[in-house]
Design a protein around this motif. Structure first.
Motif, PDB file in Angstrom:
ATOM      1  N   PHE A 200       0.665  -1.288   0.045  1.00  0.00           N
ATOM      2  CA  PHE A 200       0.008  -0.107  -0.047  1.00  0.00           C
ATOM      3  C   PHE A 200       0.948   1.254  -0.048  1.00  0.00           C
ATOM      4  O   PHE A 200       0.376   2.352  -0.399  1.00  0.00           O
ATOM      5  N   ASP A 201       1.962   1.016   0.317  1.00  0.00           N
ATOM      6  CA  ASP A 201       2.860   2.189   0.296  1.00  0.00           C
ATOM      7  C   ASP A 201       3.611   2.794  -1.004  1.00  0.00           C
ATOM      8  O   ASP A 201       4.050   3.793  -1.099  1.00  0.00           O
ATOM      9  N   ASN A 202       3.294   1.930  -1.883  1.00  0.00           N
ATOM     10  CA  ASN A 202       4.073   2.055  -3.206  1.00  0.00           C
ATOM     11  C   ASN A 202       2.989   2.773  -4.248  1.00  0.00           C
ATOM     12  O   ASN A 202       2.143   2.100  -4.712  1.00  0.00           O
ATOM     13  N   PRO A 203       3.279   4.040  -4.665  1.00  0.00           N
ATOM     14  CA  PRO A 203       2.484   4.823  -5.384  1.00  0.00           C
ATOM     15  C   PRO A 203       2.398   4.187  -6.965  1.00  0.00           C
ATOM     16  O   PRO A 203       1.380   4.624  -7.772  1.00  0.00           O
ATOM     17  N   ASP A 204       3.465   3.616  -7.448  1.00  0.00           N
ATOM     18  CA  ASP A 204       3.465   2.997  -8.791  1.00  0.00           C
ATOM     19  C   ASP A 204       2.592   1.537  -9.037  1.00  0.00           C
ATOM     20  O   ASP A 204       2.777   1.117  -9.885  1.00  0.00           O
ATOM     21  N   LEU A 205       1.978   1.176  -7.848  1.00  0.00           N
ATOM     22  CA  LEU A 205       1.274  -0.031  -7.968  1.00  0.00           C
ATOM     23  C   LEU A 205      -0.101   0.137  -7.739  1.00  0.00           C
ATOM     24  O   LEU A 205      -0.614   1.009  -7.092  1.00  0.00           O
ATOM     25  N   PRO A 206      -1.203  -0.729  -8.241  1.00  0.00           N
ATOM     26  CA  PRO A 206      -2.539  -0.414  -8.131  1.00  0.00           C
ATOM     27  C   PRO A 206      -2.985  -0.738  -6.705  1.00  0.00           C
ATOM     28  O   PRO A 206      -4.180  -0.326  -6.639  1.00  0.00           O
ATOM     29  N   TRP A 207      -2.464  -1.357  -5.826  1.00  0.00           N
ATOM     30  CA  TRP A 207      -2.567  -1.326  -4.478  1.00  0.00           C
ATOM     31  C   TRP A 207      -2.439  -0.212  -3.746  1.00  0.00           C
ATOM     32  O   TRP A 207      -2.717  -0.209  -2.529  1.00  0.00           O
ATOM     33  N   HIS A 208      -1.881   1.015  -4.329  1.00  0.00           N
ATOM     34  CA  HIS A 208      -1.446   1.930  -3.286  1.00  0.00           C
ATOM     35  C   HIS A 208      -2.542   2.515  -2.699  1.00  0.00           C
ATOM     36  O   HIS A 208      -3.791   2.796  -3.195  1.00  0.00           O
TER      37      HIS A 208
END
Length: 232
Positions: A200-208
């Motif tokens: 959830f911390d990664n803004p480059d992934l759809p799970w952000h």
């Protein structure tokens, strides 16, 4: 700007990136990569930590496989998982121990040394902390943690763990077992984030999950300031 360095290990020199804070010196943090290696997101978090006053070392743990970074697009997750599955885990843990020891000996490191890891790196950092004493551990949704719980009594450093309640890769029963094992130590802080998925911390992934990301990072910064104080 980072500097490319090499960390001596039992089987060769492991490439890594080193960031220095504006002051040139400070406490040290070994930053353990996510499944995508030293992705732009991991590099950004390294820069964030350096801006806070830390000397940051990010090893390339896929180095024996000849890989530094895996694209997060077009099947990147599957490639990253395949690479992680090819690793010799005990050997990779020893690489992490070597990184902590190497960073501790740097002249730029004038305070204690801690570990911080995301996903793959969250579990790896936990395992390294069980082998090599550090002053603080921060683990974001450590994917290997459910398989490492027997090591919990050996992790004596103050630790901070972040998990989402909607994690697609670590079910809630496993998260509950992790929580029970790690919070047996009174120096452990454990947070769950409602509705947040894995990574959830990664803004480059759809799970952000922006809200969970901001809150977890604020808690991480406060935890680090407590246990790895800058300028003390």
């Amino acid at each position: 700007m980072s500097e490319r360095v090499h960390v001596p290990t039992e089987s060769g020199e492991m490439p890594a990136q080193l960031w220095l804070p504006a002051a040139g010196t400070g406490p040290g943090i070994v930053l353990c990569q996510e499944i995508f290696g030293l992705s732009p997101y991991v590099v950004q978090r390294a820069e964030d930590l350096a801006a806070l006053g830390y000397v940051v070392l990010a090893p390339e743990f896929f180095w024996r496989l000849g890989v530094s970074t895996v694209s997060e697009q077009d099947g990147g997750l599957e490639r990253g998982i395949a690479l992680a599955n090819q690793l010799d885990w005990p050997l990779t843990v020893r690489d992490g121990v070597a990184a902590v020891q190497w960073l501790r000996e740097r002249d730029e490191v004038t305070g204690p040394v801690g570990l911080l890891g995301f996903c793959f790196g969250g579990g790896l950092a936990f395992n390294v902390a069980a082998k090599e004493p550090v002053s603080a551990l921060v683990s974001y949704y450590g994917s290997a943690l459910p398989m490492l719980l027997e090591l919990a009594p050996r992790v004596t450093a103050p630790s901070l763990h972040h998990f989402g309640t909607a994690d697609s890769f670590i079910d809630q029963e496993s998260v509950a077992k992790v929580r029970a094992a790690v919070t047996a130590s009174p120096a452990t802080v454990f947070h769950e984030y409602e509705g947040a998925d894995h990574a959830f911390d990664n803004p480059d992934l759809p799970w952000h999950h922006p809200d969970a990301s901001v809150l977890a990072w604020d808690r991480t910064v406060a935890f680090l300031q407590e246990h790895l104080p800058v300028g003390s």
